[in-house]
Design a protein around this motif. Structure first.
Motif, PDB file in Angstrom:
ATOM      1  N   LEU A 186       0.797  -1.285  -0.068  1.00 17.67           N
ATOM      2  CA  LEU A 186       0.026   0.020   0.049  1.00 17.67           C
ATOM      3  C   LEU A 186       0.784   1.368   0.050  1.00 17.67           C
ATOM      4  O   LEU A 186       1.836   1.221   0.505  1.00 17.67           O
ATOM      5  CB  LEU A 186      -0.868   0.133   1.250  1.00 17.67           C
ATOM      6  N   CYS A 187       0.450   2.415  -0.748  1.00 19.38           N
ATOM      7  CA  CYS A 187       1.070   3.632  -0.496  1.00 19.38           C
ATOM      8  C   CYS A 187       0.757   4.277   0.561  1.00 19.38           C
ATOM      9  O   CYS A 187      -0.132   4.379   1.316  1.00 19.38           O
ATOM     10  CB  CYS A 187       0.535   4.569  -1.652  1.00 19.38           C
ATOM     11  N   CYS A 190      -1.396   7.578   0.377  1.00 17.90           N
ATOM     12  CA  CYS A 190      -2.565   7.419  -0.102  1.00 17.90           C
ATOM     13  C   CYS A 190      -3.544   6.189   0.166  1.00 17.90           C
ATOM     14  O   CYS A 190      -4.554   6.304   0.284  1.00 17.90           O
ATOM     15  CB  CYS A 190      -2.517   7.406  -1.535  1.00 17.90           C
ATOM     16  N   THR A 192      -3.526   3.532  -1.164  1.00 14.57           N
ATOM     17  CA  THR A 192      -3.679   2.899  -2.350  1.00 14.57           C
ATOM     18  C   THR A 192      -3.166   1.764  -2.569  1.00 14.57           C
ATOM     19  O   THR A 192      -1.800   1.758  -2.374  1.00 14.57           O
ATOM     20  CB  THR A 192      -3.655   3.868  -3.576  1.00 14.57           C
ATOM     21  N   LEU A 194      -0.313  -0.763  -4.258  1.00 15.33           N
ATOM     22  CA  LEU A 194       0.928  -0.356  -5.200  1.00 15.33           C
ATOM     23  C   LEU A 194       0.755  -1.504  -6.341  1.00 15.33           C
ATOM     24  O   LEU A 194       0.348  -2.713  -6.118  1.00 15.33           O
ATOM     25  CB  LEU A 194       2.332  -0.379  -4.346  1.00 15.33           C
ATOM     26  N   THR A 219       4.540   1.632  -7.943  1.00 10.66           N
ATOM     27  CA  THR A 219       4.129   3.049  -8.274  1.00 10.66           C
ATOM     28  C   THR A 219       2.681   2.886  -7.725  1.00 10.66           C
ATOM     29  O   THR A 219       1.893   1.883  -7.467  1.00 10.66           O
ATOM     30  CB  THR A 219       3.935   3.096  -9.581  1.00 10.66           C
ATOM     31  N   CYS A 220       2.263   4.126  -7.321  1.00 13.79           N
ATOM     32  CA  CYS A 220       0.794   4.408  -6.667  1.00 13.79           C
ATOM     33  C   CYS A 220      -0.051   4.946  -7.890  1.00 13.79           C
ATOM     34  O   CYS A 220       0.526   5.934  -8.361  1.00 13.79           O
ATOM     35  CB  CYS A 220       0.848   5.169  -5.506  1.00 13.79           C
ATOM     36  N   HIS A 222      -2.612   6.555  -7.752  1.00 16.84           N
ATOM     37  CA  HIS A 222      -3.426   7.892  -7.349  1.00 16.84           C
ATOM     38  C   HIS A 222      -2.587   9.004  -6.996  1.00 16.84           C
ATOM     39  O   HIS A 222      -2.605   9.822  -7.492  1.00 16.84           O
ATOM     40  CB  HIS A 222      -3.911   7.575  -5.664  1.00 16.84           C
TER      41      HIS A 222
END
Length: 244
Positions: A186-187, A190, A192, A194, A219-220, A222
């Motif tokens: 997870l980011c 955010c 969000t 990954l 990378t994310c 969001h």
């Protein structure tokens, strides 16, 4: 008035005055007082309670106390399944998601680092925490006992430690999180998920030294952040190894 005898177990004693910790004690209860009313009147948030025994039988929060009742109150049992005995809520949470209050930003980032869906905003209000806990079945994390007494907060944890790393260790131990951790999924900013990304797709966003030294990237979608196994990743791995 009716008289009932209470005994609180394990970390629930932290909420009690010293003379009532780890011992039986009797106190007056208003007529028609429920187990929930008395437990919270004695200082223990209902979200910290997973099992109530009244005269040896499992009871829910709405049980009306009778004169002479003996009440045993237990904290969360996350290392084994108590579903057959559970009365205080429909079922324990087994897919743990969190919402952290405005004072626990460091803990929220560390939980995300460990792979746990954690909502956090430094401007979040208690009413929002309550709503997210109730409607999204999230465990509310806070150092505010009054927040945990809100009726919409069905699952919550009072965080005792003051520093984020110690808070993470506390939550891992209390909720037995080691087995369900999914680090670096997870980011941190955010919350969000990954995803892996080709180096060529993020090359222009990388520092010169990273372009040479690293080959694997996440990378994310969001915030469009890019992550790799650098010094921060090593520190986070060491922290997880320490508490798991």
């Amino acid at each position: 008035m009716v008289m009932a005898t209470f005994r609180f177990y394990e970390e629930l004693n932290d909420f009690l005055p010293r003379q009532r910790r780890k011992v039986e004690f009797s106190c007056d209860c208003a007529r028609a007082a429920t187990t929930k009313h008395m437990i919270e009147a004695l200082g223990v948030p209902h979200t910290e309670v997973e099992l109530i025994l009244v005269n040896g039988e499992s009871a829910d929060f709405h049980r009306i106390l009778q004169d002479g009742d003996r009440v045993a109150v237990y904290p969360k049992f996350e290392t084994f399944d108590i579903t057959p005995e559970l009365r205080v809520r429909e079922q324990p949470l087994r897919e743990l998601r969190f919402v952290a209050d405005a004072h626990l930003g460091g803990l929220a980032r560390l939980l995300r680092m460990a792979g746990f869906d954690t909502i956090y905003d430094n401007n979040i209000h208690d009413a929002e925490v309550e709503a997210l806990s109730e409607h999204e079945h999230r465990v509310a994390l806070t150092r505010d006992r009054e927040l945990l007494k809100r009726s919409g907060v069905t699952h919550g944890c009072y965080v005792r430690a003051l520093k984020p790393a110690l808070q993470l260790a506390e939550i891992f131990q209390r909720l037995d999180l080691s087995r369900s951790a999914k680090p670096f999924t997870l980011c941190l900013a955010c919350n969000t998920p990954l995803r892996h990304v080709d180096k060529a797709d993020v090359l222009e966003r990388l520092p010169p030294s990273v372009r040479v030294a690293r080959t694997e990237f996440l990378t994310c979608d969001h915030c469009h952040g890019v992550f790799w196994k650098g010094s921060h990743w090593k520190r986070m791995c060491a922290l997880l190894d320490q508490i798991s």
